[in-house]
Design an enzyme around this catalytic site. Sequence first.
Site, PDB file in Angstrom:
ATOM      1  CG  HIS A 204      -0.244   0.228   2.526  1.00 41.60           C
ATOM      2  ND1 HIS A 204       0.375  -0.789   3.208  1.00 41.60           N
ATOM      3  CD2 HIS A 204      -0.059   1.344   3.273  1.00 41.60           C
ATOM      4  CE1 HIS A 204       0.904  -0.312   4.335  1.00 41.60           C
ATOM      5  NE2 HIS A 204       0.656   0.976   4.400  1.00 41.60           N
TER       6      HIS A 204
HETATM    7  C1  UD1 Z   1      -1.918   5.443   6.070  1.00 39.23           C
HETATM    8  C2  UD1 Z   1      -0.614   5.931   6.683  1.00 39.23           C
HETATM    9  C3  UD1 Z   1       0.454   4.867   6.520  1.00 39.23           C
HETATM   10  C4  UD1 Z   1      -0.002   3.553   7.106  1.00 39.23           C
HETATM   11  C5  UD1 Z   1      -1.354   3.157   6.539  1.00 39.23           C
HETATM   12  C6  UD1 Z   1      -1.888   1.942   7.249  1.00 39.23           C
HETATM   13  C7  UD1 Z   1      -0.086   8.330   6.582  1.00 39.23           C
HETATM   14  C8  UD1 Z   1       0.686   9.381   5.887  1.00 39.23           C
HETATM   15  N1  UD1 Z   1      -0.133   7.138   5.981  1.00 39.23           N
HETATM   16  O1  UD1 Z   1      -1.688   5.224   4.683  1.00 39.23           O
HETATM   17  O2  UD1 Z   1       1.629   5.275   7.222  1.00 39.23           O
HETATM   18  O3  UD1 Z   1       0.945   2.564   6.793  1.00 39.23           O
HETATM   19  O4  UD1 Z   1      -2.289   4.238   6.723  1.00 39.23           O
HETATM   20  O5  UD1 Z   1      -2.809   1.260   6.454  1.00 39.23           O
HETATM   21  O6  UD1 Z   1      -0.649   8.589   7.621  1.00 39.23           O
HETATM   22  N2  UD1 Z   1      -9.132   4.744   1.935  1.00 39.23           N
HETATM   23  C9  UD1 Z   1     -10.352   4.128   1.944  1.00 39.23           C
HETATM   24  N3  UD1 Z   1     -10.870   3.747   3.141  1.00 39.23           N
HETATM   25  C10 UD1 Z   1     -10.257   3.984   4.307  1.00 39.23           C
HETATM   26  C11 UD1 Z   1      -9.009   4.625   4.294  1.00 39.23           C
HETATM   27  C12 UD1 Z   1      -8.449   4.988   3.103  1.00 39.23           C
HETATM   28  O7  UD1 Z   1     -10.968   3.905   0.903  1.00 39.23           O
HETATM   29  O8  UD1 Z   1     -10.791   3.600   5.363  1.00 39.23           O
HETATM   30  C13 UD1 Z   1      -8.509   5.104   0.636  1.00 39.23           C
HETATM   31  C14 UD1 Z   1      -8.789   6.540   0.218  1.00 39.23           C
HETATM   32  O9  UD1 Z   1      -8.931   6.543  -1.166  1.00 39.23           O
HETATM   33  C15 UD1 Z   1      -7.510   7.264   0.596  1.00 39.23           C
HETATM   34  C16 UD1 Z   1      -6.444   6.188   0.431  1.00 39.23           C
HETATM   35  O10 UD1 Z   1      -7.091   4.970   0.773  1.00 39.23           O
HETATM   36  O11 UD1 Z   1      -7.284   8.379  -0.196  1.00 39.23           O
HETATM   37  C17 UD1 Z   1      -5.227   6.392   1.316  1.00 39.23           C
HETATM   38  O12 UD1 Z   1      -5.601   6.555   2.694  1.00 39.23           O
HETATM   39  P1  UD1 Z   1      -4.661   7.384   3.714  1.00 39.23           P
HETATM   40  O13 UD1 Z   1      -5.193   7.250   5.082  1.00 39.23           O
HETATM   41  O14 UD1 Z   1      -4.444   8.749   3.187  1.00 39.23           O
HETATM   42  O15 UD1 Z   1      -3.269   6.688   3.577  1.00 39.23           O
HETATM   43  P2  UD1 Z   1      -2.895   5.156   3.669  1.00 39.23           P
HETATM   44  O16 UD1 Z   1      -2.302   4.745   2.365  1.00 39.23           O
HETATM   45  O17 UD1 Z   1      -4.029   4.377   4.214  1.00 39.23           O
HETATM   46  N1  UDP Z   2      -3.896  -6.412   8.585  1.00 41.25           N
HETATM   47  C1  UDP Z   2      -5.183  -6.902   8.737  1.00 41.25           C
HETATM   48  N2  UDP Z   2      -5.882  -7.250   7.596  1.00 41.25           N
HETATM   49  C2  UDP Z   2      -5.354  -7.143   6.352  1.00 41.25           C
HETATM   50  C3  UDP Z   2      -4.026  -6.639   6.226  1.00 41.25           C
HETATM   51  C4  UDP Z   2      -3.327  -6.277   7.359  1.00 41.25           C
HETATM   52  O1  UDP Z   2      -5.685  -7.024   9.855  1.00 41.25           O
HETATM   53  O2  UDP Z   2      -6.038  -7.474   5.379  1.00 41.25           O
HETATM   54  C5  UDP Z   2      -3.144  -5.992   9.797  1.00 41.25           C
HETATM   55  C6  UDP Z   2      -1.804  -6.664   9.997  1.00 41.25           C
HETATM   56  O3  UDP Z   2      -1.947  -7.846  10.741  1.00 41.25           O
HETATM   57  C7  UDP Z   2      -0.997  -5.608  10.745  1.00 41.25           C
HETATM   58  C8  UDP Z   2      -1.609  -4.299  10.288  1.00 41.25           C
HETATM   59  O4  UDP Z   2      -2.831  -4.621   9.653  1.00 41.25           O
HETATM   60  O5  UDP Z   2      -1.156  -5.720  12.148  1.00 41.25           O
HETATM   61  C9  UDP Z   2      -0.677  -3.583   9.352  1.00 41.25           C
HETATM   62  O6  UDP Z   2      -1.341  -2.503   8.798  1.00 41.25           O
HETATM   63  P1  UDP Z   2      -0.835  -1.768   7.480  1.00 41.25           P
HETATM   64  O7  UDP Z   2      -0.014  -2.686   6.664  1.00 41.25           O
HETATM   65  O8  UDP Z   2      -2.045  -1.168   6.854  1.00 41.25           O
HETATM   66  O9  UDP Z   2       0.005  -0.544   8.074  1.00 41.25           O
HETATM   67  P2  UDP Z   2       1.548  -0.336   8.474  1.00 41.25           P
HETATM   68  O10 UDP Z   2       1.894  -1.325   9.523  1.00 41.25           O
HETATM   69  O11 UDP Z   2       2.353  -0.466   7.217  1.00 41.25           O
HETATM   70  O12 UDP Z   2       1.573   1.071   8.951  1.00 41.25           O
END
Ligand code: UD1
Ligand code: UDP
Length: 357
Positions: A204
């Site tokens: 992601h």
């Molecule tokens: C965010 C964090 C990242 C973390 C990740 C965990 C920042 C800068 N990034 O990235 O460090 O690893 O969360 O998963 O804080 N969206 C949905 N539904 C949701 C959330 C997001 O559809 O519930 C979609 C939206 O289109 C959004 C995109 O995902 O624009 C990105 O979401 P965002 O929270 O901005 O960043 P992440 O890539 O999730």
């Molecule tokens: N995770 C989950 N379901 C999924 C993918 C990930 O519950 O389909 C959990 C995973 O076990 C871990 C956390 O989400 O604890 C990691 O989140 P993510 O990769 O979104 O964020 P990051 O750790 O990179 O910030």
Amino acid sequence: MIAITLGTRPEIIKMAPIIRECEQQDIDYFLIHSGQHYSFEMDQTFFDELQLPRPHYNLNAGSGTHAWQTGKIMAGVEKVLLENPPDLILVQGDTNTVLAAALAASKLQHAIGHVEAGLRCFDRRLPEEINRVVTDHISDYLFAPTTKAVGNLRDEGIDESKIHLTGNTIVDAIYQNLQISCGGYDVAQKLGLQPGEYFLVTFHRPENVDSRATFSELMNGLNAIHDEFSLPVVFPMHPRTKKQMTATGLSPGSIHSIDPVGYLEFLQLEAGARCILTDSGGIQEESCILGIPCVTVRQNTERPETLLVGANVLSNVSCAEIVKKTQEILARGSGWVNPFGDGTAARNIVNILDHSG
Ligand code: UD1
Ligand code: UDP
């Protein structure tokens, strides 16, 4: 009174043991949810599965540019802190939610505790690195998961009295949930997967999925893994990645893409995988703790402990390199020691806060 802030999937999972510990020790707390993640499978499913109380405040920030999202969360947190001032605000990790909550609290001169302090990838191009550095430098309690994280904080001149080596709450989360996950859920069976006979992948990071050319090379690499090992490759797809897949018109090919799954389902998929390929921070830790080899498709990692114990290897985004690194780590075998603590991080953190008065 502790204000526990969370907002994204990993924060909910890693704060859950602290919430549980506060309940057990009868410590007063309330939950502030930023709303950075809001889709059911990125948010509510974790509250349901982990039996967490509903957040007392939901700021409903949603998605947007970095400044917009950070600003919206800051304004929301400020309002809550003015209405209901806690003794301390607790943040976890490196997301925009963490930076925003810590900044809002610091401007009101509230004490801040940073869970998972001191992680560094030393690459300021990543928004999470900025969030980590700033949050660490405005926090009063730095809960570092490993000695390496402690060393990073010391190297930046942070006052020794603020630094506490606690372990990582992800170990607590795994110990609390693995048995329930493997005993009570049938996600692997439903997907037709045999233990040790599939690859699990998640991606992601903007640097991997936001450009079509890079994302396409990554998908080629995952398809090459499928062909090389003749095993299923399961990809629970983060919403950002799914959105990019649609926008770029790329095809998953032989990859079995599914919606993100709940934590208990995901733990089961991790524990049974032959190998995990990812760009997630938390999944690098979990694979290391579970004894599953991991290939991290990134240029660097803020979890170098996983590389040092031999559980993880970095790969660049090239089809050939992804296959080579996967072969390399599988040839090594497992048997490393988990460097993230013994599953008492949440108790350590809550005890430190409780004894600080
Ligand atoms: C965010 C964090 C990242 C973390 C990740 C965990 C920042 C800068 N990034 O990235 O460090 O690893 O969360 O998963 O804080 N969206 C949905 N539904 C949701 C959330 C997001 O559809 O519930 C979609 C939206 O289109 C959004 C995109 O995902 O624009 C990105 O979401 P965002 O929270 O901005 O960043 P992440 O890539 O999730
Ligand atoms: N995770 C989950 N379901 C999924 C993918 C990930 O519950 O389909 C959990 C995973 O076990 C871990 C956390 O989400 O604890 C990691 O989140 P993510 O990769 O979104 O964020 P990051 O750790 O990179 O910030």
